[in-house]
Design a protein around this motif. Structure first.
Motif, PDB file in Angstrom:
ATOM      1  N   UNK A 132      65.353 -45.913  40.231  1.00  0.00           N
ATOM      2  CA  UNK A 132      65.266 -44.590  40.841  1.00  0.00           C
ATOM      3  C   UNK A 132      66.244 -44.506  42.013  1.00  0.00           C
ATOM      4  N   UNK A 133      67.244 -43.619  41.966  1.00  0.00           N
ATOM      5  CA  UNK A 133      68.208 -43.531  43.060  1.00  0.00           C
ATOM      6  C   UNK A 133      67.588 -43.063  44.370  1.00  0.00           C
ATOM      7  N   UNK A 134      66.391 -42.485  44.291  1.00  0.00           N
ATOM      8  CA  UNK A 134      65.697 -42.010  45.488  1.00  0.00           C
ATOM      9  C   UNK A 134      64.497 -42.900  45.814  1.00  0.00           C
ATOM     10  N   UNK A 135      64.593 -44.185  45.433  1.00  0.00           N
ATOM     11  CA  UNK A 135      63.465 -45.105  45.642  1.00  0.00           C
ATOM     12  C   UNK A 135      63.098 -45.251  47.111  1.00  0.00           C
ATOM     13  N   UNK A 136      64.070 -45.073  48.008  1.00  0.00           N
ATOM     14  CA  UNK A 136      63.819 -45.227  49.438  1.00  0.00           C
ATOM     15  C   UNK A 136      63.469 -43.906  50.120  1.00  0.00           C
ATOM     16  N   UNK A 137      63.514 -42.818  49.371  1.00  0.00           N
ATOM     17  CA  UNK A 137      63.271 -41.511  49.961  1.00  0.00           C
ATOM     18  C   UNK A 137      61.841 -41.335  50.433  1.00  0.00           C
ATOM     19  N   UNK A 138      61.672 -40.595  51.504  1.00  0.00           N
ATOM     20  CA  UNK A 138      60.332 -40.398  52.062  1.00  0.00           C
ATOM     21  C   UNK A 138      59.408 -39.708  51.071  1.00  0.00           C
ATOM     22  N   UNK A 139      59.917 -38.751  50.319  1.00  0.00           N
ATOM     23  CA  UNK A 139      59.073 -38.069  49.347  1.00  0.00           C
ATOM     24  C   UNK A 139      58.570 -39.038  48.274  1.00  0.00           C
ATOM     25  N   UNK A 140      59.442 -39.960  47.880  1.00  0.00           N
ATOM     26  CA  UNK A 140      59.040 -40.977  46.892  1.00  0.00           C
ATOM     27  C   UNK A 140      57.951 -41.871  47.459  1.00  0.00           C
ATOM     28  N   UNK A 141      58.131 -42.309  48.689  1.00  0.00           N
ATOM     29  CA  UNK A 141      57.160 -43.210  49.314  1.00  0.00           C
ATOM     30  C   UNK A 141      55.822 -42.515  49.535  1.00  0.00           C
ATOM     31  N   UNK A 142      55.867 -41.231  49.867  1.00  0.00           N
ATOM     32  CA  UNK A 142      54.627 -40.462  50.020  1.00  0.00           C
ATOM     33  C   UNK A 142      53.943 -40.312  48.661  1.00  0.00           C
ATOM     34  N   UNK A 143      54.737 -40.043  47.644  1.00  0.00           N
ATOM     35  CA  UNK A 143      54.161 -39.885  46.294  1.00  0.00           C
ATOM     36  C   UNK A 143      53.485 -41.169  45.824  1.00  0.00           C
ATOM     37  N   UNK A 144      54.153 -42.287  46.007  1.00  0.00           N
ATOM     38  CA  UNK A 144      53.591 -43.565  45.552  1.00  0.00           C
ATOM     39  C   UNK A 144      52.318 -43.913  46.311  1.00  0.00           C
ATOM     40  N   UNK A 145      52.349 -43.720  47.624  1.00  0.00           N
ATOM     41  CA  UNK A 145      51.156 -44.013  48.409  1.00  0.00           C
ATOM     42  C   UNK A 145      50.018 -43.076  48.078  1.00  0.00           C
ATOM     43  N   UNK A 146      50.347 -41.792  47.850  1.00  0.00           N
ATOM     44  CA  UNK A 146      49.313 -40.821  47.518  1.00  0.00           C
ATOM     45  C   UNK A 146      48.569 -41.177  46.256  1.00  0.00           C
ATOM     46  N   UNK A 147      49.279 -41.722  45.273  1.00  0.00           N
ATOM     47  CA  UNK A 147      48.634 -42.127  44.020  1.00  0.00           C
ATOM     48  C   UNK A 147      47.625 -43.247  44.241  1.00  0.00           C
ATOM     49  N   UNK A 148      47.801 -43.977  45.331  1.00  0.00           N
ATOM     50  CA  UNK A 148      46.901 -45.096  45.643  1.00  0.00           C
ATOM     51  C   UNK A 148      45.820 -44.704  46.643  1.00  0.00           C
ATOM     52  N   UNK A 149      45.838 -43.433  47.049  1.00  0.00           N
ATOM     53  CA  UNK A 149      44.814 -42.960  47.969  1.00  0.00           C
ATOM     54  C   UNK A 149      45.184 -43.031  49.436  1.00  0.00           C
ATOM     55  N   UNK A 150      46.440 -43.314  49.739  1.00  0.00           N
ATOM     56  CA  UNK A 150      46.878 -43.348  51.126  1.00  0.00           C
ATOM     57  C   UNK A 150      47.262 -41.922  51.531  1.00  0.00           C
ATOM     58  N   UNK A 151      46.656 -41.374  52.568  1.00  0.00           N
ATOM     59  CA  UNK A 151      46.945 -39.986  52.953  1.00  0.00           C
ATOM     60  C   UNK A 151      48.415 -39.764  53.296  1.00  0.00           C
ATOM     61  N   UNK A 152      48.964 -38.668  52.777  1.00  0.00           N
ATOM     62  CA  UNK A 152      50.368 -38.345  53.014  1.00  0.00           C
ATOM     63  C   UNK A 152      50.681 -38.230  54.497  1.00  0.00           C
ATOM     64  N   UNK A 153      49.760 -37.643  55.267  1.00  0.00           N
ATOM     65  CA  UNK A 153      49.998 -37.466  56.704  1.00  0.00           C
ATOM     66  C   UNK A 153      50.162 -38.813  57.398  1.00  0.00           C
ATOM     67  N   UNK A 154      49.400 -39.827  56.978  1.00  0.00           N
ATOM     68  CA  UNK A 154      49.517 -41.146  57.590  1.00  0.00           C
ATOM     69  C   UNK A 154      50.839 -41.806  57.218  1.00  0.00           C
TER      70      UNK A 154
END
Length: 216
Positions: A132-154
């Motif tokens: 994924x060329x956007x693997x380091x992007x903040x939106x990607x990191x928020x998406x991945x964490x969100x799938x695991x139950x980590x709140x996007x705001x945190x």
């Protein structure tokens, strides 16, 4: 999960291909153990190269600059690892992005606070090595964490601050104190250390031996 009776501590970096492969093999070994529901894997961080720029580059260019090899040699190095990843059923794209991993590692510590640090690390690695060329992007990191139950705001709060920077440094120091010189580095039950990416059989045997030593 019931109370763990065996804790396995793993130190890794998102950029590290052998961490990616080793963690997969360890996860497989744990899943195959008859005591899987009583084994806990704790993820710790180790930043392999703090000097990697915060701007995205690409792995062939990175290897040429870091190791002083030719582009052909850099590609050959990648192909060797890619073959081992493929044998384990893992995606491994040769031309993938590279960037400083401190933000990702800080998010692993946030994931640990929510009980999903190891899974967050694995998700980021899959995104990166999957190309994924956007693997380091903040939106990607928020998406991945969100799938695991980590709140996007945190997640966004961590990315906007220096939160957990000290935790990344402390993890590195703790591993060095245990004798680590690189990653992956695995310690089972505070007794057995496995430096480097072991084979599935080695992980399986180590899990069984550690369980027997601790639980009889």
């Amino acid at each position: 999960m019931t109370s763990p009776q065996l804790t396995i501590d793993v130190w890794a970096d998102v950029l590290c291909p052998w961490c990616y492969i080793g963690e997969h093999r360890l996860s497989t070994a744990v899943a195959q153990s008859p005591y899987a529901d009583r084994i806990e894997v704790k993820m710790h961080t180790w930043q392999l190269d703090p000097n990697v720029p915060t701007q995205v580059t690409w792995i062939p260019e990175y290897r040429v600059k870091k190791f002083g090899v030719t582009p052909d040699q850099a590609r050959a190095m990648e192909k060797d690892v890619a073959g081992q990843a493929a044998a384990d059923g893992l995606s491994y794209v040769l031309d993938r992005p590279v960037r400083n991993t401190l933000d990702m590692l800080r998010l692993v510590h946030l994931g640990n606070e929510h009980g999903v640090g190891a899974r967050y690390m694995a998700a980021m690695q899959a995104e990166l090595f999957g190309g994924n060329p956007d693997a380091f992007g903040h939106d990607t990191l928020v998406r991945l964490g969100g799938k695991l139950g980590v709140p996007a705001a945190e997640i966004r709060d961590v990315l906007a601050t220096d939160r957990y920077r000290d935790a990344v440094q402390a993890d590195h120091a703790a591993a060095v104190a245990l004798g680590a010189r690189g990653v992956p580095f695995t310690v089972l039950g505070d007794r057995f250390a496995l430096p480097g990416a072991a084979g599935l059989r080695q992980y399986t045997d180590a899990v069984a031996r550690a369980w027997k030593q601790i639980n009889g």
